[in-house]
Scaffold this motif. Structure first.
Motif, PDB file in Angstrom:
ATOM      1  N   ALA A   1      92.421  29.352 -38.830  1.00  0.00           N
ATOM      2  CA  ALA A   1      92.697  30.695 -39.337  1.00  0.00           C
ATOM      3  C   ALA A   1      94.196  30.941 -39.442  1.00  0.00           C
ATOM      4  O   ALA A   1      94.973  30.496 -38.599  1.00  0.00           O
ATOM      5  N   ALA A   2      94.581  31.703 -40.468  1.00  0.00           N
ATOM      6  CA  ALA A   2      95.974  32.084 -40.666  1.00  0.00           C
ATOM      7  C   ALA A   2      96.293  33.434 -40.032  1.00  0.00           C
ATOM      8  O   ALA A   2      97.447  33.783 -39.849  1.00  0.00           O
ATOM      9  N   LEU A   3      95.248  34.205 -39.702  1.00  0.00           N
ATOM     10  CA  LEU A   3      95.405  35.511 -39.061  1.00  0.00           C
ATOM     11  C   LEU A   3      94.378  35.596 -37.945  1.00  0.00           C
ATOM     12  O   LEU A   3      93.190  35.336 -38.176  1.00  0.00           O
ATOM     13  N   VAL A   4      94.843  35.938 -36.743  1.00  0.00           N
ATOM     14  CA  VAL A   4      93.962  35.986 -35.573  1.00  0.00           C
ATOM     15  C   VAL A   4      94.059  37.350 -34.916  1.00  0.00           C
ATOM     16  O   VAL A   4      95.159  37.831 -34.619  1.00  0.00           O
ATOM     17  N   PHE A   5      92.891  37.971 -34.707  1.00  0.00           N
ATOM     18  CA  PHE A   5      92.811  39.193 -33.921  1.00  0.00           C
ATOM     19  C   PHE A   5      92.236  38.834 -32.562  1.00  0.00           C
ATOM     20  O   PHE A   5      91.246  38.103 -32.480  1.00  0.00           O
TER      21      PHE A   5
END
Length: 188
Positions: A119-123
């Motif tokens: 993933a390029a964006l992690v929450f």
């Protein structure tokens, strides 16, 4: 609780009200989510949402990942193991018609198996006060879940102490919630 902006803006999500402490459900408020996504879309972090593959650890109701989908993310993988949360998450995905662009992984976020895609964006929104954020990120990094250069958005009760391999970009406080922004490695 609702989707704030994007293609699903204004749509209501299944909610747990003020939360379910027994199930460690503490939904991110609409106000905090709105501030968080304003920061993400404000240009300081580039354009981390559009077309991104997103990882939502400790997904709960899925509000963060679903907000990202609504604002242009390509795909979200939700990691959750709570029975109540999985039910709410499934209802929210179905009500928005987003089954094709999502994957739900029923797993303890601190014990992830190897990823099929990074993933390029992690929450990351672990239960407050349990010390699970750093172990979850360490497991995600070790399993290839987080791409080099990925932006990590960590919500917790205090400013996050980042594990090795992550660099702090910013931290903001919203009432009793801290959002820490970090980057994985050098791949900016």
């Amino acid at each position: 609780m609702r989707i704030i902006g994007g293609s699903h803006g204004g749509r209501v999500l299944a909610s747990v009200g003020k939360g379910d402490p027994g199930a460690h459900l503490r939904p991110t408020t609409d106000r905090v989510r709105e501030s968080l996504f304003s920061a993400l879309e404000g240009g300081r972090f580039g354009d981390p949402i559009e077309g991104a593959r997103v990882l939502d650890l400790f997904a709960g109701t899925g509000a963060l990942g679903l907000e990202a989908l609504s604002r242009g993310a390509a795909h979200v993988t939700f990691v959750e193991n709570g029975r109540v949360a999985l039910g709410l998450l499934g209802r929210n995905i179905a009500s928005l018609g987003e089954a094709a662009r999502t994957r739900v992984v029923k797993s303890n976020a601190t014990r992830l198996r190897e990823a099929s895609a990074a993933a390029a964006l992690v929450f990351l929104d672990p239960p407050y006060g349990k010390g699970l954020g750093a172990p979850a990120l360490t497991a995600a990094l070790a399993g290839g879940w987080i791409a080099p250069g990925a932006l990590i958005v960590w919500e917790d009760a205090s400013e996050a102490a980042l594990p090795h391999g992550l660099s702090r970009l910013d931290a903001r406080r919203y009432g009793d919630t801290w959002i820490t922004f970090a980057r994985h490695g050098d791949g900016d």
